[in-house]
Scaffold this active site. Structure first.
Site, PDB file in Angstrom:
ATOM      1  N   SER A  70     -14.246  43.652  32.544  1.00 49.57           N
ATOM      2  CA  SER A  70     -14.602  44.713  33.264  1.00 49.57           C
ATOM      3  C   SER A  70     -14.275  45.917  32.888  1.00 49.57           C
ATOM      4  CB  SER A  70     -14.316  44.285  34.700  1.00 49.57           C
ATOM      5  OG  SER A  70     -15.197  45.060  35.726  1.00 49.57           O
ATOM      6  N   ASP A 114     -24.349  38.510  35.834  1.00 44.15           N
ATOM      7  CA  ASP A 114     -23.015  39.498  36.124  1.00 44.15           C
ATOM      8  C   ASP A 114     -23.420  40.622  37.361  1.00 44.15           C
ATOM      9  OD1 ASP A 114     -20.679  41.297  36.584  1.00 44.15           O
ATOM     10  OD2 ASP A 114     -19.968  40.279  34.561  1.00 44.15           O
ATOM     11  N   HIS A 136     -18.711  37.369  37.691  1.00 51.26           N
ATOM     12  CA  HIS A 136     -18.218  38.502  36.975  1.00 51.26           C
ATOM     13  C   HIS A 136     -17.190  38.108  35.874  1.00 51.26           C
ATOM     14  CE1 HIS A 136     -17.297  42.542  36.163  1.00 51.26           C
ATOM     15  NE2 HIS A 136     -16.086  42.478  36.476  1.00 51.26           N
TER      16      HIS A 136
END
Length: 533
Positions: free
Chosen positions: A247, A474, A502
């Site tokens: 991320s 995602d 995610h």
């Protein structure tokens, strides 16, 4: 209310391994309808990767004399965990442009040595995202046992909480009681008074950060954190950086590669962020990511007899969720405690559950309870998102998230009027979440420190091959961002996961896990166009 962050991945608590780059989050306050399918940038898109954004230029290869003492320091390791971790403190300058012994930071580092019999490849640093996620907590709770045995055998696993985060000179903003009030603020204002209340909440949050954190706020950018990583790399004795970032951790890793391409080794950037996008576009595109995630949840839910959103179409499910939010906005729900569930807290709970399919059963139950007047389930999900403890205390992830995001990019909006002009474009992307994400993008407008960064493209020419991982559905980091970053990096290779949730590593795909493990252990890059399910 929350500050939309790029959530950290494996720990599944939004703000990233996710919150996003500039705002607050929670759910929509009454927009109805089906979530649209955001446009996915095809592999052969005509869009130039990085567009017209300025390039991130590498720093000089030679270590400046005034930084040499930091690169040459010796860490004092101590036992700190029964699982074999040892801990130390890394000293870095507060300001790399003007280093001084009078202004230094001491960053928390944790390491577990390679467990194999043979020689270790080197140190594998990890970062779970956020910004604001603790790399040390992630390493202990997930990486140490979740990483494949081959990685634990061949690498010393290392986590360093970035400056301003967790155990490393944390940014502080509000007390627990102040955060309770802040998170209840209506994020989908219906009139001028509610707009003023939301703007005041953002302003008070920013003032609290400035008062409690002072000059630290001027030096918590991603570029600063990447330079800290290079100091740690050298102190650990590694010639090149080996790194897994999830991320926001991909933004940090890509920044490192852009600044130090000549010291970039094997990097995996999972759930990638496109650094060429401005704050407005990041927030709008992330809205599309959550639209995709909600569609996947709703499609699964309406096929079940116990779906709290009905058994009709996805569009009807979105309408029922919007109706529930409107009902809660009019009258907050009891929770079995002294706290009630407001619309903003309810929406945050729903958003929290969009990060992984694992939360879907819990969300269905929480929505069923909420329809019957009990908000405890959604409140628990919201508390997990905000890292609120049972004693009413909060972790610093929300504070660090705002500090880093507001330092890295100019604000998406400058005033409530700007938001009102753009709400329609957000709602077009997501009828359910668009209004919330639009107003969430206002928070950096009130920040007390000028941003030091701007959109840029990263080529990292001369770096070793890097692996960019993107998940097609995602919610927090849309797949198009992985395509964009992979296209910018001269040596980037895109690995695609066809799925939900995610990030992709350690999420159940043997194909993804094997490709990443082979890359780290043997340096083998997957063939161009590799897609896993």
């Amino acid at each position: 209310m929350d500050l939309r962050r790029v959530l950290r991945s494996s720990s599944v608590a939004l703000v990233g391994a996710a919150l996003l780059m500039s705002g607050c989050s929670s759910g929509d306050g009454g927009s109805a309808g089906a979530e649209s399918k955001p446009a996915e940038q095809p592999p052969n898109s005509t869009r130039t990767p990085g567009g017209d954004a300025e390039p991130l230029r590498p720093l000089q290869k030679k270590i400046p004399a005034d930084l040499a003492p930091y690169y040459e320091q010796k860490l004092k390791w101590r036992d700190c965990d029964a699982a074999g971790f040892r801990c130390a403190r890394l000293t870095v300058p507060l300001d790399y442009e003007d280093p001084s012994e009078d202004a230094e930071l001491r960053l928390a580092v944790s390491r577990r040595k390679a467990s194999g019999d043979g020689p270790a490849i080197g140190s594998l640093m990890v970062n779970p995202g956020g910004p604001g996620g603790s790399a040390i907590d992630y390493l202990r709770q997930a990486a140490a046992v979740g990483f494949p045995a081959e990685l634990r055998d061949r690498y010393d696993l290392v986590g360093m909480d970035p400056r301003g985060v967790g155990r490393s000179e944390p940014v502080e903003c509000l007390s627990g009681r102040e955060m309770d009030r802040y998170t209840r603020t209506d994020q989908t204002p219906d009139d001028a008074d509610e707009v003023d209340a939301l703007a005041t909440a953002y302003e008070n949050f920013a003032k609290g950060c400035r008062q409690r954190s002072g000059g630290l706020l001027e030096h918590v950018s991603t570029r600063d954190a990447a330079r800290d990583m290079d100091v740690l790399r050298a102190v650990l004795g590694d010639r090149k950086l080996y790194y897994y970032g999830a991320s926001y951790g991909t933004y940090l890793g890509a920044t490192y590669a852009g600044l130090f391409p000549y010291r970039t080794g094997r990097l995996v950037l999972d759930g990638a962020i496109d650094p060429s996008l401005d704050a407005l576009e990041i927030n709008r595109q992330q809205t599309g990511g959550f639209a995709t995630a909600f569609r996947a949840f709703a499609e699964d839910c309406v096929e079940r007899d116990d779906c709290p959103l009905g058994t009709g179409s996805v569009q009807q499910a979105g309408k029922r969720l919007g109706d529930l939010f409107e009902k809660i906005d009019r009258k907050p729900l009891r929770t079995g405690s002294s706290r009630t569930l407001t619309e903003s807290l309810a929406a945050t709970g729903v958003i929290q559950a969009m990060y992984t399919e694992v939360y879907w059963p819990r969300l269905r139950l929480a929505l069923t309870e909420a329809a019957g007047g009990n908000g405890a389930g959604l409140l628990a999900l919201s508390d997990a998102y905000y890292e609120r403890g049972s004693d009413g205390s909060y972790g610093n992830i929300m504070f660090a998230n705002a500090a880093v995001n507001c330092a890295d990019l100019p604000p998406a909006f400058s005033s409530p009027g700007d938001v009102e002009d753009s709400v329609g474009s957000f709602e077009k992307v997501s009828p359910v979440f668009g209004r919330t994400f639009a107003w969430a993008s206002l928070n950096c407008a009130y920040w007390q420190v000028e941003p030091t960064g701007s959109p840029h493209r990263i080529a990292a020419a001369g770096a070793a091959p890097m692996l960019v991982v993107g998940t097609t559905r995602d919610p927090a980091t849309p797949y198009s961002w992985a395509q964009g970053l992979a296209g910018q990096l001269r040596t980037g290779r895109l690995l695609t996961y066809e799925g939900d949730g995610h990030t992709a590593f350690m999420q159940g795909s043997q194909c993804i896990d094997a490709a990443i493990t082979d890359y780290f252990v043997d340096g083998d890059v997957p063939p161009e166009g590799t897609r896993c399910e």
